[in-house]
Design a protein around this motif. Structure first.
Motif, PDB file in Angstrom:
ATOM      1  N   ILE A 149     -54.467 114.596  49.323  1.00 19.60           N
ATOM      2  CA  ILE A 149     -53.325 114.006  50.315  1.00 19.60           C
ATOM      3  C   ILE A 149     -53.093 112.657  50.464  1.00 19.60           C
ATOM      4  O   ILE A 149     -54.257 112.368  51.458  1.00 19.60           O
ATOM      5  N   LEU A 150     -52.308 112.073  49.958  1.00 23.65           N
ATOM      6  CA  LEU A 150     -52.301 110.485  50.362  1.00 23.65           C
ATOM      7  C   LEU A 150     -51.249 110.385  51.490  1.00 23.65           C
ATOM      8  O   LEU A 150     -49.825 110.857  51.294  1.00 23.65           O
ATOM      9  N   HIS A 151     -51.768 109.672  52.625  1.00 30.64           N
ATOM     10  CA  HIS A 151     -50.767 109.411  53.769  1.00 30.64           C
ATOM     11  C   HIS A 151     -51.320 108.391  54.622  1.00 30.64           C
ATOM     12  O   HIS A 151     -52.581 108.298  54.931  1.00 30.64           O
ATOM     13  N   GLY A 152     -50.306 107.666  54.861  1.00 31.97           N
ATOM     14  CA  GLY A 152     -50.841 106.397  55.891  1.00 31.97           C
ATOM     15  C   GLY A 152     -51.526 105.359  55.049  1.00 31.97           C
ATOM     16  O   GLY A 152     -52.500 104.774  55.716  1.00 31.97           O
ATOM     17  N   GLY A 153     -51.290 105.265  53.765  1.00 31.07           N
ATOM     18  CA  GLY A 153     -52.354 104.608  53.068  1.00 31.07           C
ATOM     19  C   GLY A 153     -53.805 105.036  52.671  1.00 31.07           C
ATOM     20  O   GLY A 153     -54.403 104.070  52.284  1.00 31.07           O
ATOM     21  N   LYS A 154     -54.103 106.317  53.154  1.00 37.38           N
ATOM     22  CA  LYS A 154     -55.452 106.754  52.992  1.00 37.38           C
ATOM     23  C   LYS A 154     -55.325 108.088  52.407  1.00 37.38           C
ATOM     24  O   LYS A 154     -54.297 108.630  52.567  1.00 37.38           O
ATOM     25  N   ILE A 155     -56.410 108.400  51.620  1.00 36.65           N
ATOM     26  CA  ILE A 155     -56.495 109.851  51.401  1.00 36.65           C
ATOM     27  C   ILE A 155     -57.228 110.596  52.653  1.00 36.65           C
ATOM     28  O   ILE A 155     -58.197 110.283  53.164  1.00 36.65           O
ATOM     29  N   ILE A 156     -56.359 111.416  53.171  1.00 40.26           N
ATOM     30  CA  ILE A 156     -56.765 112.151  54.412  1.00 40.26           C
ATOM     31  C   ILE A 156     -57.242 113.396  54.251  1.00 40.26           C
ATOM     32  O   ILE A 156     -57.889 113.996  55.042  1.00 40.26           O
TER      33      ILE A 156
END
Length: 253
Positions: free
Chosen positions: A206-213
């Motif tokens: 899950i890619l969110h906020g520029g990172k893999i969370i």
């Protein structure tokens, strides 16, 4: 243990001081279907463009099939194929001509034989002599994926491959993707459809906020949430199930 075909560490990219990727890390094993899940604008396509050497990262390390994306881009390109969100076809050419053109550009041995085999595999033999601009959306996508297989790439990037397709065409594409992975091809798939990731992926990031969370199998991701309350209710069919059932009955008549 399967070999790592895609390795991404600390990947960063910004556009006009807007940070899109801020330290993305993940690995994909050989023969794995890895889904990169995120909303529109999350950076999925940017990630794919960097991994396929179409765009340079601001920083970070990427290896594809053992080739460093910065130092050995030609090695990367020789190992991969990319299918974007929109079918990259020449509408003036027939389905067979599109495949032959790519086969010759990639130096495929016995191109006519290989092309005929792909047309049969993707259910396009009867439409092979028709211009590609006369194909339906599902047929265009199948032809696009068939073109990406020429040269037997080790890694295929599929950037939202079923966007705009009807339910029947989506399931056709899903079947093809599964067959490719079963044959040992490594697939990185981007999607915003939860159901698509659920149906196809061995692992989901899950890619969110520029990172893999978060990264894991569907079962592992489900464990992150509280247990669902069990209620005994009659299961209703989904609209997709109803649609496919009706289509199937109509074809039997």
């Amino acid at each position: 243990m399967s070999k790592t075909e895609i390795s991404v560490n600390g990947l960063k990219k910004a556009f006009k001081n807007k940070e899109v990727l801020n330290g993305v890390d993940f690995e994909v094993k050989r023969g794995e279907i890895f889904a990169l899940l995120g909303y529109n604008g999350a950076g999925k396509t940017t990630t794919v463009n960097i991994l396929s050497s179409l765009m340079k990262p601001d920083s970070g390390e990427v290896e594809i099939c053992g080739y460093d994306i910065k130092q050995q881009p030609d090695g990367v390109r020789s190992s991969i194929s990319l299918t974007g969100q929109f079918a990259a076809l020449d509408g003036m050419l027939t389905g067979r001509e599109n495949l032959m053109m790519i086969a010759k550009l990639r130096g495929v041995a016995n191109p006519a034989e290989v092309v005929d085999s792909l047309l049969e595999r993707f259910g396009l033999t009867d439409a092979a002599s028709r211009r590609a601009d006369q194909y339906s959306g599902g047929m265009k996508r199948r032809l696009d994926i068939a073109m990406s297989l020429l040269g037997t790439p080790a890694v295929i990037f599929l950037d939202e491959p079923t966007t705009g397709l009807d339910p029947e065409a989506r399931i056709e594409v899903w079947k093809i993707v599964k067959e490719l992975a079963d044959g040992g091809t490594t697939i990185l798939l981007t999607t915003q459809y939860l159901e698509e990731a659920e149906q196809l992926a061995d692992r989901i990031a899950i890619l969110h906020g520029g990172k893999i969370i978060s990264t894991g199998t569907l079962s592992e991701l489900k464990k992150m949430f509280p247990p669902a309350k069990v209620e005994y209710i009659e299961k209703q069919p989904t609209l997709e199930e109803i649609f496919l059932s009706i289509i199937g009955k109509k074809e039997e008549m």
